[in-house]
Design a protein around this motif. Structure first.
Motif, short mmCIF file in Angstrom:
data_model
loop_
_atom_site.label_atom_id
_atom_site.label_comp_id
_atom_site.label_asym_id
_atom_site.label_seq_id
_atom_site.Cartn_x
_atom_site.Cartn_y
_atom_site.Cartn_z
N SER A 159 -6.62 9.23 -17.19
CA SER A 159 -7.72 10.15 -16.89
C SER A 159 -8.24 10.78 -18.18
N SER A 160 -7.34 11.08 -19.11
CA SER A 160 -7.77 11.59 -20.40
C SER A 160 -8.60 10.55 -21.15
N ARG A 161 -8.18 9.30 -21.05
CA ARG A 161 -8.95 8.22 -21.69
C ARG A 161 -10.34 8.11 -21.07
N LEU A 162 -10.43 8.26 -19.75
CA LEU A 162 -11.73 8.20 -19.08
C LEU A 162 -12.62 9.35 -19.54
N GLY A 171 -21.91 13.07 -24.74
CA GLY A 171 -21.95 14.16 -25.71
C GLY A 171 -21.30 15.43 -25.23
N TYR A 172 -20.80 15.45 -23.98
CA TYR A 172 -20.13 16.64 -23.46
C TYR A 172 -18.65 16.64 -23.84
N ASP A 173 -18.11 17.83 -23.99
CA ASP A 173 -16.69 17.98 -24.33
C ASP A 173 -15.82 17.55 -23.15
N GLN A 174 -14.68 16.92 -23.48
CA GLN A 174 -13.78 16.43 -22.43
C GLN A 174 -13.35 17.53 -21.48
N HIS A 175 -13.16 18.76 -21.99
CA HIS A 175 -12.66 19.85 -21.15
C HIS A 175 -13.68 20.27 -20.09
N SER A 176 -14.93 19.86 -20.25
CA SER A 176 -15.97 20.22 -19.29
C SER A 176 -16.21 19.12 -18.26
N ILE A 177 -15.42 18.06 -18.35
CA ILE A 177 -15.59 16.91 -17.46
C ILE A 177 -14.42 16.82 -16.49
N ILE A 261 -3.68 21.58 -12.19
CA ILE A 261 -4.13 20.40 -11.46
C ILE A 261 -4.38 19.26 -12.43
N THR A 262 -3.73 18.15 -12.19
CA THR A 262 -3.90 16.95 -13.01
C THR A 262 -3.56 15.73 -12.19
N ALA A 263 -4.07 14.59 -12.59
CA ALA A 263 -3.61 13.34 -11.99
C ALA A 263 -2.22 13.05 -12.54
#
Length: 323
Positions: A159-162, A171-177, A261-263
């Protein structure tokens, strides 16, 4: 959790060593108990001693002091820990086949799971060893522990890779996705595109409003997330940083009772009509391990992919006679 946070690690190869280092740098553990697996292939005791020495030499540069324990292959010492991370594997066996470590890791796990359980361990297991879902299932069955106290890193890493892929194309930061790869931590995993959002706004809506930015090739991006580990492996014959950090994030969620919450890989108890195996879905993680499993509204195609992924995990369990 006790006032003094104790974390155990089984297997101090590339990943186990990075888990220890990340625990120290993030200030997660007060004591780390490190063990190596018994193997006739090579003398792992020297590797363990070297890692403990190197980590100890780094402490003067770290946020706080950490007591480091070289436990050799005395696994019973880990029973006093709050969390145990299983990183006992051999990544070179999975260079071609994602299931390449199957027999090595499951056979290896049998050498320490029951010993630790019989010594009275009542904390939380975090499993990295691959195939992650199969080994997590084995830990549950061999130890007899509450299955919610067994967590596989599973698709937390994928999920982090996605998110990283989506960050690069938008262009958005990963933490906002918000985006999840679900199912097996392996070739049958899939992206839950129907639940991807940016700052709370669904991808499907953004694709209509800003097609030039959000209309991308979903299959290609999914493949990049699924194959990210092999890009890393191709260059340095191991993966280490990301998976170690994924494990440490779960350890922190447990010892801090975060309800994060995480996968991650957890025991299915009827979700989408599946049960009895470990596989990744979004989970709430706290002091007792997985506190809640979150079921998403998946599309029909995603449900088919989920069932196919469960079937593959069952095939591997049958091959190792764990089922």
């Amino acid at each position: 959790m006790g006032i003094c946070t104790k974390v155990g690690i089984v297997g101090m190869g590339h990943v186990g060593a990075h888990v220890a280092n990340s625990l120290i740098l993030q200030g997660i553990a007060d004591e780390i108990f490190m063990t190596e697996i018994c193997s006739g292939e090579r003398d792992r005791s020297k590797k363990l001693a070297a890692e403990v020495q190197d980590l100890g030499d780094s402490l003067a540069f770290c946020p706080h002091n950490v007591a480091l324990h070289n436990c050799g292959d005395d696994y019973a010492q880990l029973a006093q820990c709050d969390v145990i991370v299983n990183a006992a594997g051999d990544v070179h066996r999975s260079a071609v086949d994602r299931d390449g470590e199957l027999f090595f890791t499951t056979d290896t796990a049998k050498t320490f799971i029951k010993t630790i359980a019989d010594a009275g361990f009542s904390g939380v297991w975090v499993n990295i060893a691959n195939p992650c879902d199969v080994v997590a299932t084995e830990i549950w069955k061999e130890s007899g522990i509450d299955p919610r106290r067994v967590i596989g890193t599973g698709t937390a890493l994928d999920s982090s890779r996605l998110k990283y892929v989506l960050s690069r194309v938008t262009g958005y930061d990963q933490h906002s996705i918000t985006a999840y790869m679900l199912g097996e931590h392996g070739a049958s995993q899939f992206a839950a595109w129907s639940n991807v959002s940016f700052g709370g706004k669904p991808l499907s809506q953004l694709a209509q409003e800003q097609p030039e930015r959000f209309s991308f090739d979903y299959k290609e991006l999914e493949a990049q997330a699924r194959q990210g580990g092999y890009v890393t492996y191709a260059g340095k014959q191991c993966t280490e940083f990301a998976v170690a950090d994924a494990a440490c994030r779960l350890v922190r969620a447990v010892v801090s009772n975060e309800h994060y919450i995480t996968a991650c890989s957890t025991l299915l108890t009827g979700e989408y009509g599946e049960e009895g195996i470990f596989i990744s879905l979004p989970c709430v993680v706290g002091a007792d391990g997985v506190e809640e499993v979150i079921t998403l509204d998946l599309s029909d195609e995603e449900l088919d992919e989920f069932h196919a992924s469960c079937a593959h995990v069952r095939e591997n369990l049958a091959r190792t006679h764990i089922a």
